[in-house]
Write an enzyme that holds these catalytic residues in place. Structure first.
Site, short mmCIF file in Angstrom:
data_model
loop_
_atom_site.label_atom_id
_atom_site.label_comp_id
_atom_site.label_asym_id
_atom_site.label_seq_id
_atom_site.Cartn_x
_atom_site.Cartn_y
_atom_site.Cartn_z
CE LYS A 1 2.83 -5.77 3.59
NZ LYS A 1 2.19 -4.96 4.68
CD GLU B 1 7.41 -0.80 8.03
OE1 GLU B 1 7.05 -1.33 7.65
OE2 GLU B 1 7.32 0.84 7.19
CD GLU C 1 0.11 -1.27 7.99
OE1 GLU C 1 0.10 -1.09 9.16
OE2 GLU C 1 1.16 -1.22 7.13
CG ASP D 1 0.49 -3.66 1.35
OD1 ASP D 1 -0.45 -4.42 2.84
OD2 ASP D 1 0.88 -3.38 1.51
CG ASP E 1 0.10 0.07 2.19
OD1 ASP E 1 1.03 -0.12 2.69
OD2 ASP E 1 -0.88 0.24 3.92
CB SER E 2 4.42 1.99 -0.09
OG SER E 2 4.68 0.60 -1.02
O1 KIV Z 1 3.54 -1.26 1.54
C1 KIV Z 1 4.60 -1.33 2.01
O2 KIV Z 1 5.56 -1.62 0.83
C2 KIV Z 1 4.87 -2.59 2.47
C3 KIV Z 1 6.35 -2.97 2.73
C4 KIV Z 1 7.71 -1.71 3.39
C5 KIV Z 1 6.84 -3.81 3.59
O3 KIV Z 1 4.41 -2.84 3.65
#
Ligand code: KIV
Length: 296
Positions: free
Chosen positions: A123, A192, A125, A93, A54-55
């Site tokens: 994924k 992280e 969190e 994510d 989600d980055s």
């Molecule tokens: O969103 C992302 O890029 C991440 C990674 C940095 C683990 O969650």
């Protein structure tokens, strides 16, 4: 150790492969990718795991943080990445809000990433407090990657992007988080922004493969953000980021050269242009000649 050199025939990476790698102390490689082109390049380079993180909220969409990105936006990018990936294990994510309201919504959204996005895991969190929910998603035949430590979706609760697990009680909580995810049966755990000593203890303690980012060298694998390693973020890099290329410089140089060539009439050249077939050219000249003769 059986490292597969780039160019060798590769087998498909699965949850079982990640576990095998942990058992054989073979490092797991992971990078983010957000579109077809980057996914193809990362997959062709024999990276084990591709994460549609989600980055992308910041790297691709220009949002300030990850909180605003929606399930539909994440799915749009996941589908593009899916089309570029052959061998890597593909994780998507779950964005903020998509698994925080209730179990049903979490399972429904996770299933969308599998059915519509083509991901092989999702994924989420959070550690101990998320373990029951994660178990319910796994019960729906959806592999889940955990993510603990500096969890960017909790930015407002953490009061910024700060290294986590510095005090003894925080270390103990992180250990409980990791153990809870391990027991829930996650496919891997992203660690992280935590001290390397804590990441090493977690990696030693859990059966699940750990993948670190800003968590030191003792994790079972490492992940970095595609845009970070290529200098495409327009921001000061975090301490753990290593830049392996300067795509910003390459792109800027190419764009400026194109502009200069157009401005100076050097682009396109004759060899970069299409031409009429000889017969059509000859016929056209005859027609033009006749027109000129009639005008006289
Ligand atoms: O969103 C992302 O890029 C991440 C990674 C940095 C683990 O969650």
């Amino acid at each position: 150790m059986s490292l597969t050199p780039i160019g060798e025939p590769r087998r498909k990476i699965t949850v079982a492969t990640l576990l095998e790698k942990k058992l054989h102390h073979e490092p797991i490689t992971c990078l983010t990718a957000y579109d077809y082109a980057s996914a193809r390049l990362v997959d062709d380079a024999a990276i084990d795991v591709i994460l549609v993180g989600d980055s992308l909220a910041m790297t691709m969409l220009g949002y300030e943080n990850t909180l605003s990105v929606t399930v539909d936006e994440m799915l749009h990018h996941t589908r593009a990445v899916r089309r570029g990936v052959k061998h890597a294990f593909l994780i998507a994510d779950m964005p903020y809000g998509s698994y925080h309201v209730g179990v049903h919504e979490a399972v429904r959204n996770a299933a969308r990433f599998m059915k519509e996005g083509g991901s092989e895991a999702v994924k989420m969190e959070g550690g101990e407090k998320r373990a029951d929910l994660i178990r319910r998603v796994i019960d729906a035949e959806i592999p889940v990657a955990g993510h603990i430590g500096l969890t960017p979706q909790s930015v407002n609760v953490m009061g910024g992007y700060k290294v986590q697990g510095k005090s003894l009680s925080d270390v103990e909580q992180l250990m409980r988080d990791a153990t809870a995810l391990d027991r829930a049966g996650v496919a891997c755990i992203y660690l992280e922004g935590i001290p390397r000593e804590v990441a090493a203890m977690i990696t030693e303690e859990v059966h699940t493969p750990t993948i670190g980012i800003g968590a030191g060298p003792d994790c079972d694998g490492q992940v970095l953000v595609f845009h970070d390693i290529l200098n495409l973020t327009f921001a000061h890099p975090a301490k753990f980021v290593r830049r392996y290329g300067d795509a910003a410089a390459t792109i800027t140089e190419a764009v400026q050269a194109f502009r200069a060539d157009v401005m100076s009439h050097q682009y396109p050249s004759d060899s970069e242009s299409y031409h009429l077939p000889k017969e059509t050219q000859a016929a056209l000249e005859t027609v033009l000649e006749r027109k000129r003769a009639m005008r006289k």
